[in-house]
Write an enzyme that holds these catalytic residues in place. Structure first.
Site, PDB file in Angstrom:
ATOM      1  N   CYS A  97       0.857  -1.187   0.000  1.00 22.33           N
ATOM      2  CA  CYS A  97       0.000   0.000   0.000  1.00 22.33           C
ATOM      3  C   CYS A  97       0.887   1.228   0.000  1.00 22.33           C
ATOM      4  O   CYS A  97       1.857   1.299   0.761  1.00 22.33           O
ATOM      5  CB  CYS A  97      -0.889  -0.010   1.247  1.00 22.33           C
ATOM      6  SG  CYS A  97      -1.985   1.422   1.342  1.00 22.33           S
ATOM      7  N   HIS A 139      -9.055  -3.867  -1.763  1.00 19.30           N
ATOM      8  CA  HIS A 139      -8.057  -3.090  -1.015  1.00 19.30           C
ATOM      9  C   HIS A 139      -8.423  -1.600  -1.018  1.00 19.30           C
ATOM     10  O   HIS A 139      -8.416  -0.951   0.040  1.00 19.30           O
ATOM     11  CB  HIS A 139      -6.673  -3.317  -1.653  1.00 19.30           C
ATOM     12  CG  HIS A 139      -5.572  -2.509  -1.056  1.00 19.30           C
ATOM     13  ND1 HIS A 139      -4.498  -3.069  -0.402  1.00 19.30           N
ATOM     14  CD2 HIS A 139      -5.366  -1.161  -1.022  1.00 19.30           C
ATOM     15  CE1 HIS A 139      -3.700  -2.095   0.023  1.00 19.30           C
ATOM     16  NE2 HIS A 139      -4.195  -0.923  -0.353  1.00 19.30           N
ATOM     17  N   GLU A 140      -8.755  -1.086  -2.203  1.00 23.67           N
ATOM     18  CA  GLU A 140      -9.076   0.350  -2.291  1.00 23.67           C
ATOM     19  C   GLU A 140     -10.404   0.653  -1.598  1.00 23.67           C
ATOM     20  O   GLU A 140     -10.547   1.705  -0.951  1.00 23.67           O
ATOM     21  CB  GLU A 140      -9.122   0.814  -3.750  1.00 23.67           C
ATOM     22  CG  GLU A 140      -7.852   0.577  -4.561  1.00 23.67           C
ATOM     23  CD  GLU A 140      -6.582   1.051  -3.892  1.00 23.67           C
ATOM     24  OE1 GLU A 140      -6.650   1.966  -3.056  1.00 23.67           O
ATOM     25  OE2 GLU A 140      -5.516   0.479  -4.187  1.00 23.67           O
ATOM     26  N   HIS A 143     -10.027   1.334   1.973  1.00 22.76           N
ATOM     27  CA  HIS A 143      -9.588   2.700   2.314  1.00 22.76           C
ATOM     28  C   HIS A 143     -10.785   3.630   2.531  1.00 22.76           C
ATOM     29  O   HIS A 143     -10.715   4.563   3.335  1.00 22.76           O
ATOM     30  CB  HIS A 143      -8.707   3.288   1.207  1.00 22.76           C
ATOM     31  CG  HIS A 143      -7.282   2.823   1.239  1.00 22.76           C
ATOM     32  ND1 HIS A 143      -6.441   3.053   2.315  1.00 22.76           N
ATOM     33  CD2 HIS A 143      -6.529   2.161   0.327  1.00 22.76           C
ATOM     34  CE1 HIS A 143      -5.237   2.559   2.053  1.00 22.76           C
ATOM     35  NE2 HIS A 143      -5.265   1.997   0.853  1.00 22.76           N
TER      36      HIS A 143
HETATM   37 NI    NI Z   1      -3.655   1.059  -0.093  1.00 23.86          NI
END
Ligand code: NI
Length: 174
Positions: A97, A139-140, A143
């Site tokens: 990341c 993953h995004e 966030h």
């Molecule tokens: Ni990330």
């Protein structure tokens, strides 16, 4: 754009929905994210990583120094993304990341996700994503919920320094 690192409070906030993707501010943000992710050799980026707590991410998979085996895809901005459906099956894979420099984690993700989002023209799109691209999306998306991959590590030994990661995936002489 500067990429915020873990410890910055914005990365732990739940991001807000975007009211109108066509606003100039949002269009500029999308452009900045596309440039930032490319310059940083990322394969994805979420708006909170550049300090905007908004539900916007980009998937920008292409082979680069950090992810040599990434598939080549047209960079895709996604506003207000949602997961409609996901596979039962999960797979482990290595993630890094841009907000957690120098670390990689062995992270379980759904193999397949069906997602909807607004494209940069404000049109609703629906896509089925698989394997590495499904991983980038999850993953995004994390966030946007204030999560990073370290929160998904199942075993403390599954988060390792980047130098150790490269020894595992590209042993000397290989
Ligand atoms: Ni990330």
């Amino acid at each position: 754009m500067e990429i915020l690192e873990l410890g910055h409070p914005v990365l732990r906030e739940k991001a807000r929905s975007i009211a109108d993707v066509r606003q100039p501010h949002i269009q500029q943000l999308i452009d900045s994210m596309l440039v930032t992710v490319r310059d940083a050799d990322g394969v994805g980026l979420a708006a909170p990583q550049i300090g905007e707590s908004l539900r916007l991410l980009v998937i920008a998979s292409r082979p680069n120094s950090r992810y040599p085996d990434a598939p080549m895809l047209e960079p895709t901005p996604m506003a207000n993304p949602r997961v409609l459906r996901h596979s039962e099956e999960r797979a482990f894979g290595w993630e890094g990341c841009l907000s957690v420099p120098g670390r990689r984690g062995w992270i379980p993700r759904y193999r397949e996700v069906e997602v909807e989002y607004l494209d940069r023209s404000g049109n609703l799109q629906c896509r089925v994503l698989r394997d590495f691209v499904a991983r980038i999306f999850q993953h995004e998306f994390d966030h946007l919920e204030g999560l990073v991959f370290l929160d998904r590590v199942q075993n403390p030994n599954d988060a390792i320094p980047e130098s150790e990661y490269w020894k595992k995936v590209k042993p000397l002489g290989a």
